[in-house]
Design an enzyme around this catalytic site. Structure first.
Site, PDB file in Angstrom:
ATOM      1  N   GLU A  92       0.818  -1.209   0.000  1.00 39.53           N
ATOM      2  CA  GLU A  92       0.000   0.000   0.000  1.00 39.53           C
ATOM      3  C   GLU A  92       0.850   1.256   0.000  1.00 39.53           C
ATOM      4  O   GLU A  92       1.815   1.375   0.751  1.00 39.53           O
ATOM      5  CB  GLU A  92      -0.876  -0.005   1.262  1.00 39.53           C
ATOM      6  CG  GLU A  92      -1.705   1.242   1.419  1.00 39.53           C
ATOM      7  CD  GLU A  92      -2.589   1.173   2.660  1.00 39.53           C
ATOM      8  OE1 GLU A  92      -2.178   0.580   3.679  1.00 39.53           O
ATOM      9  OE2 GLU A  92      -3.698   1.704   2.594  1.00 39.53           O
TER      10      GLU A  92
ATOM     11  N   ASP B  36      13.745  -1.850   5.252  1.00 39.12           N
ATOM     12  CA  ASP B  36      12.508  -2.422   4.744  1.00 39.12           C
ATOM     13  C   ASP B  36      11.885  -3.270   5.847  1.00 39.12           C
ATOM     14  O   ASP B  36      12.508  -4.190   6.343  1.00 39.12           O
ATOM     15  CB  ASP B  36      12.835  -3.297   3.520  1.00 39.12           C
ATOM     16  CG  ASP B  36      11.620  -3.521   2.653  1.00 39.12           C
ATOM     17  OD1 ASP B  36      10.502  -3.594   3.189  1.00 39.12           O
ATOM     18  OD2 ASP B  36      11.804  -3.626   1.423  1.00 39.12           O
TER      19      ASP B  36
ATOM     20  N   ARG C 188       8.938  -4.831   5.425  1.00 33.60           N
ATOM     21  CA  ARG C 188       7.859  -5.620   4.857  1.00 33.60           C
ATOM     22  C   ARG C 188       8.061  -7.112   5.111  1.00 33.60           C
ATOM     23  O   ARG C 188       9.177  -7.579   5.248  1.00 33.60           O
ATOM     24  CB  ARG C 188       7.748  -5.347   3.347  1.00 33.60           C
ATOM     25  CG  ARG C 188       7.237  -3.940   3.109  1.00 33.60           C
ATOM     26  CD  ARG C 188       7.184  -3.611   1.659  1.00 33.60           C
ATOM     27  NE  ARG C 188       8.507  -3.544   1.061  1.00 33.60           N
ATOM     28  CZ  ARG C 188       8.708  -3.138  -0.187  1.00 33.60           C
ATOM     29  NH1 ARG C 188       7.708  -2.792  -0.948  1.00 33.60           N
ATOM     30  NH2 ARG C 188       9.930  -3.088  -0.667  1.00 33.60           N
TER      31      ARG C 188
END
Ligand SMILES: [Zn+2]
Length: 210
Positions: A70, A143, A145
């Site tokens: 997103e 990161d 994620r």
């Protein structure tokens, strides 16, 4: 009145599913999951998968898959500061032609959230840091994620082999690490403009194929 909906699918990890017609003529089946993982507020984020009909999801095909994290500013407002919006649109066009699965992960700003992403933008503008340096300056890793979630979503959808649309080698490795076979990695186009030039350069330095 509360209506109890019957189970929608083969997997208990799928909470709800509905067909939604989309501008441009395609239609996608949206799935939401009960798949664990905690967001920054402690609650599990509402990750979404969209299944597009087409040859790649027919029996015998290997589905085209895009894992898209997103990006409110890019996806909704067409921000020029990154390339998320055009990458999403490019993916939707390919899904319209070939079918496949879009996994839309609610991990804004590579997992740091919208507030921190805006702070990182401010640091980039005021101090000339790149996107990764700015995240580190705010105390985050490059990161945050988690692609294990994407693998669990695919498994809930009974998808075990994919052709992955990405320039980020971490995504293919992340899926394989979690038991999804990646048959092919297909690059997206380069969506460069004067505002995201530096951002794309930083992504290249981090190993993205751009
Ligand atoms: Zn973005």
């Amino acid at each position: 009145m509360v209506i109890d909906l019957p189970p929608v699918s083969v997997s208990p990890a799928i909470k709800a599913s509905a067909e939604i017609p989309l501008a441009g003529g395609a239609s996608g089946r949206f799935y939401s999951f009960d798949i664990g993982g905690a967001g920054r507020d402690g609650k599990a984020p509402d990750h979404v998968a969209v299944r597009f009909p087409g040859p790649s999801v027919e029996p015998g095909g290997v589905p085209l898959v895009r894992i898209h994290s997103e990006c409110l500013t890019g996806d909704v407002f067409a921000s020029l500061r990154c390339d998320c919006g055009p990458q999403l649109q490019e993916s939707l066009a390919l899904f319209g032609a070939q079918g496949g699965y879009l996994l839309y992960l609610r991990q804004e700003g590579r997992g740091i959230g919208l507030v921190a992403k805006l702070k990182a933008y401010q640091l980039q503008i005021e101090q000339g840091l790149d996107t990764f340096e700015a995240n580190r300056a705010l105390g985050f890793r490059d990161d945050h994620r988690d692609y294990g979630i994407a693998a669990r979503m695919l498994q809930a959808l009974q998808v075990e082999r994919v052709r992955l649309l990405t320039n980020n080698p971490d995504k293919a490795a992340g899926l394989e690490e979690h038991g999804i076979e990646v048959d092919a990695v297909l690059p997206t186009r380069r969506h460069e403009n004067p505002h995201n030039h530096r951002y794309l350069h930083a992504k290249r330095e981090q190993g993205h194929r751009l």
